[in-house]
Design a protein around this motif. Structure first.
Motif, short mmCIF file in Angstrom:
data_model
loop_
_atom_site.label_atom_id
_atom_site.label_comp_id
_atom_site.label_asym_id
_atom_site.label_seq_id
_atom_site.Cartn_x
_atom_site.Cartn_y
_atom_site.Cartn_z
N ILE A 12 1.16 -1.14 -0.18
CA ILE A 12 0.24 0.48 -0.01
C ILE A 12 0.82 1.51 0.38
CG2 ILE A 12 -1.83 2.04 1.51
CD1 ILE A 12 -2.64 -1.57 2.70
N ASP A 13 0.83 2.34 -1.41
CA ASP A 13 1.11 3.18 -0.93
C ASP A 13 1.23 4.16 -0.39
OD1 ASP A 13 3.12 2.67 -3.45
OD2 ASP A 13 0.73 2.56 -4.65
N VAL A 14 -0.37 4.02 -0.36
CA VAL A 14 -1.29 5.75 0.39
C VAL A 14 -2.20 4.62 0.94
CG1 VAL A 14 -2.10 7.83 0.11
CG2 VAL A 14 -0.41 7.40 -0.99
N ALA A 15 -2.27 5.04 2.48
CA ALA A 15 -3.62 5.12 3.06
C ALA A 15 -3.83 5.70 3.93
CB ALA A 15 -3.88 3.46 4.04
N VAL A 16 -5.12 7.32 3.74
CA VAL A 16 -5.08 8.47 4.40
C VAL A 16 -6.85 8.49 4.23
CG1 VAL A 16 -5.23 10.88 4.43
CG2 VAL A 16 -3.32 9.12 3.74
N LEU A 55 -13.70 10.03 4.49
CA LEU A 55 -13.37 9.70 3.33
C LEU A 55 -12.26 8.53 3.20
CD1 LEU A 55 -13.54 9.70 -0.03
CD2 LEU A 55 -12.54 11.34 -0.49
N ALA A 56 -11.66 7.55 2.75
CA ALA A 56 -10.70 7.16 2.23
C ALA A 56 -9.66 6.73 1.42
CB ALA A 56 -10.30 5.61 3.19
N LEU A 57 -8.86 7.53 1.04
CA LEU A 57 -7.93 7.70 0.40
C LEU A 57 -6.82 6.77 0.27
CD1 LEU A 57 -8.85 10.70 0.60
CD2 LEU A 57 -8.78 10.93 -1.33
N ILE A 58 -6.85 5.49 -0.64
CA ILE A 58 -5.88 4.16 -0.67
C ILE A 58 -5.56 3.93 -2.27
CG2 ILE A 58 -6.06 1.91 0.00
CD1 ILE A 58 -8.23 2.55 1.92
N SER A 59 -4.02 3.70 -2.10
CA SER A 59 -3.60 3.20 -3.43
C SER A 59 -2.53 2.30 -2.61
CB SER A 59 -2.66 4.64 -4.01
OG SER A 59 -1.68 3.92 -5.04
N VAL A 60 -2.05 1.52 -4.19
CA VAL A 60 -1.99 0.10 -4.08
C VAL A 60 -1.46 0.25 -4.69
CG1 VAL A 60 -1.61 -2.44 -3.60
CG2 VAL A 60 -3.69 -0.40 -2.40
N ALA A 61 0.53 -0.41 -4.93
CA ALA A 61 1.56 -1.02 -5.30
C ALA A 61 1.33 -0.39 -6.87
CB ALA A 61 1.19 -2.26 -6.23
#
Length: 167
Positions: A12-16, A55-61
């Motif tokens: 996971i690159d980002v999990a905010v 709001l969850a903002l998530i970016s994966v790989a």
């Protein structure tokens, strides 16, 4: 229910989480234990005091992004997965397609496209059409798409700082 593995959590690159309290945006990193599935993310979001929905903002790989929004206890969870075909490779993406009631099979892998609510942040400055255009932009990485959403909503610089996107 599909649960994310520890190895995937490391991807996971980002999990905010972003939420407003008394009109002010607050951002925090989502805890790893909340990232097991869309349901666990939704449960985590219900802890935050935003009547319009945390709001969850998530970016994966650098592969896909995921937006999850919950409007408190008893309210539903809204989801937008940037690429439904990611469900064939990633448990978190699979939990999103399961939540949406979509079946994505290995044969569908070439069918790249978003799944879920393109209007998930329309009240924050990115309507469904603009969201579709952002997700179609091959020049943007998933975390950059999230940065665009954060910028439109009014918390871009703080998101970029947490996501490690500042120059």
């Amino acid at each position: 229910m599909v649960e994310i593995t520890d190895a995937e959590v490391q991807e996971i690159d980002v999990a905010v989480v972003a939420y407003r309290d008394e009109g002010t945006w607050h951002l925090a990193e989502l805890p790893d234990e909340a990232l097991g599935s869309v349901e666990s993310i939704g449960q985590e979001l219900r802890r935050y005091p935003d009547r319009d929905g945390a709001l969850a903002l998530i970016s994966v790989a650098e592969d896909f992004s995921l937006l999850v929004r919950s409007r408190g206890a008893g309210a539903g969870v809204r989801v937008l997965l940037s690429d439904a075909s990611a469900a064939t490779d990633w448990h978190l993406a699979r939990s999103a397609t399961d939540h949406l009631g979509l079946e994505v099979e290995e044969d569908d892998e070439d069918e790249v496209g978003p799944a879920g609510d393109l209007g998930i942040v329309s009240d924050l400055g990115v309507d469904a059409t603009e969201m579709g255009e952002l997700l179609d932009d091959d020049e943007l990485f998933p975390d950059e798409v999230l940065s665009e959403v954060a910028d439109a909503a009014g918390f871009g610089p703080r998101f970029d700082l947490l996501a490690g996107l500042e120059d």
